[in-house]
Motif scaffolding. Structure first.
Motif, short mmCIF file in Angstrom:
data_model
loop_
_atom_site.label_atom_id
_atom_site.label_comp_id
_atom_site.label_asym_id
_atom_site.label_seq_id
_atom_site.Cartn_x
_atom_site.Cartn_y
_atom_site.Cartn_z
N TYR A 186 43.47 -44.81 36.87
CA TYR A 186 44.89 -45.09 37.06
C TYR A 186 45.76 -44.50 35.97
O TYR A 186 46.94 -44.18 36.21
CB TYR A 186 45.11 -46.59 37.19
N PHE B 17 49.58 -42.82 36.29
CA PHE B 17 50.73 -43.64 35.90
C PHE B 17 50.88 -43.68 34.39
O PHE B 17 49.89 -43.61 33.65
CB PHE B 17 50.59 -45.06 36.45
N SER C 92 52.87 -46.27 33.12
CA SER C 92 53.38 -47.64 32.97
C SER C 92 52.20 -48.59 32.80
O SER C 92 51.34 -48.70 33.68
CB SER C 92 54.21 -48.04 34.19
N SER D 191 52.18 -51.89 32.80
CA SER D 191 52.21 -52.99 33.76
C SER D 191 51.77 -52.53 35.15
O SER D 191 51.05 -53.26 35.86
CB SER D 191 53.62 -53.60 33.83
N ARG D 192 52.18 -51.36 35.54
CA ARG D 192 51.79 -50.85 36.86
C ARG D 192 50.29 -50.61 36.93
O ARG D 192 49.64 -50.92 37.94
CB ARG D 192 52.55 -49.57 37.18
N ARG E 159 48.60 -53.92 37.31
CA ARG E 159 48.73 -54.45 38.68
C ARG E 159 47.80 -53.72 39.66
O ARG E 159 47.43 -54.28 40.69
CB ARG E 159 50.19 -54.34 39.14
N LYS E 160 47.44 -52.49 39.34
CA LYS E 160 46.50 -51.74 40.17
C LYS E 160 45.05 -52.16 39.89
O LYS E 160 44.24 -52.29 40.80
CB LYS E 160 46.65 -50.24 39.90
N GLU F 226 54.12 -57.74 33.73
CA GLU F 226 55.26 -57.02 33.17
C GLU F 226 54.81 -56.27 31.93
O GLU F 226 53.61 -56.15 31.67
CB GLU F 226 56.40 -58.00 32.86
#
Length: 241
Positions: free
Chosen positions: A70, A74, A76, A78-79, A82-83, A152
């Protein structure tokens, strides 16, 4: 642990980075990873899988694989969290294992650090003047347990000479001969003993493990895996030859 010491030393010309892990068993559940993403960004990861042995090692390997996959797409923290979280839940229903995870993305051009903490210990920033700040924000529970957690992130600014220290609870919960824990206060005091612009990431790492070893006492072993990652923003960027 995934990245080698040799690769750590040349992860990015703008940072001085070192890390070490001491397992309490032959196969530990702690892990760290420092990933070079592009010319401006690196990802810093520290995690602690519940349990020990083969099952924890398999969860650790899965988590590292997902994080590396990931972070390619990305920038980020937080992103990415979340993945990763729902992927770790799949197939984990019977074992009910979880992983505390601290993931940060360092922008080495702007010296900004954006992190997401999933139930992990707080990190510490040691400023070049010796002061210490705790990155106390926790953005959600450990990964691999609850679905659809809205993780977050928090952004902090670094300056030349500042250091970041990440660790697992095997460090602060290590027991001395008198039954006391090493705790966060002793860790901060150890950091303060290595203040000054000349302190290197390796020097800080060595000092923490030296004091931890003295605290535990001769002939005694850790009761949990202990991992530390130190990242220092270089005073001057040293470009590779």
């Amino acid at each position: 642990m995934l990245v080698s010491q040799e690769k750590l030393e040349r992860i990015h010309p703008g940072v001085d980075c070192q890390a070490h892990m001491i397992p309490c068993l032959d196969i530990g559940g702690d892990f760290y990873d420092i990933i070079s993403l592009d010319t401006d960004h690196i990802a810093v990861v520290v995690g602690d899988v519940s349990g020990k042995g083969i099952t924890a090692a398999m969860m650790m390997a899965t988590c590292i694989t997902l994080l590396r996959a990931y972070t390619e797409s990305f920038r980020s923290a937080s992103r990415i969290m979340r993945k990763v979280n729902p992927r770790l839940i799949d197939g984990n229903e019977d074992d009910c294992m979880f992983t505390t995870l601290f993931l940060g993305i360092m922008n080495c051009h702007r010296n900004t650090f954006t992190y997401c903490n999933a139930g992990h210990n707080p990190a510490f920033i040691q400023r070049v003047n010796g002061s210490i700040e705790e990155l106390g924000d926790v953005h959600g529970p450990a990964v691999g347990v609850f679905e659809q957690v809205p993780y977050e992130e928090t952004r902090v600014q670094f300056n030349s000479g500042d250091r970041l220290l990440l660790y697992t609870d095997g460090v602060t919960e290590a027991l001395g001969a008198n039954g006391e824990r090493f705790d966060e206060q002793r860790l901060m005091e150890t950091l303060q003993s290595v203040s000054g612009s000349g302190a290197t990431a390796q020097g800080i790492l060595d000092r923490v493990f030296e004091r931890l070893d003295r605290f535990i006492g001769p002939g005694r072993q850790l009761e949990d895996d202990a991992s530390i990652v130190v990242l220092k923003v270089r005073d001057e960027v040293v470009l590779p030859p």
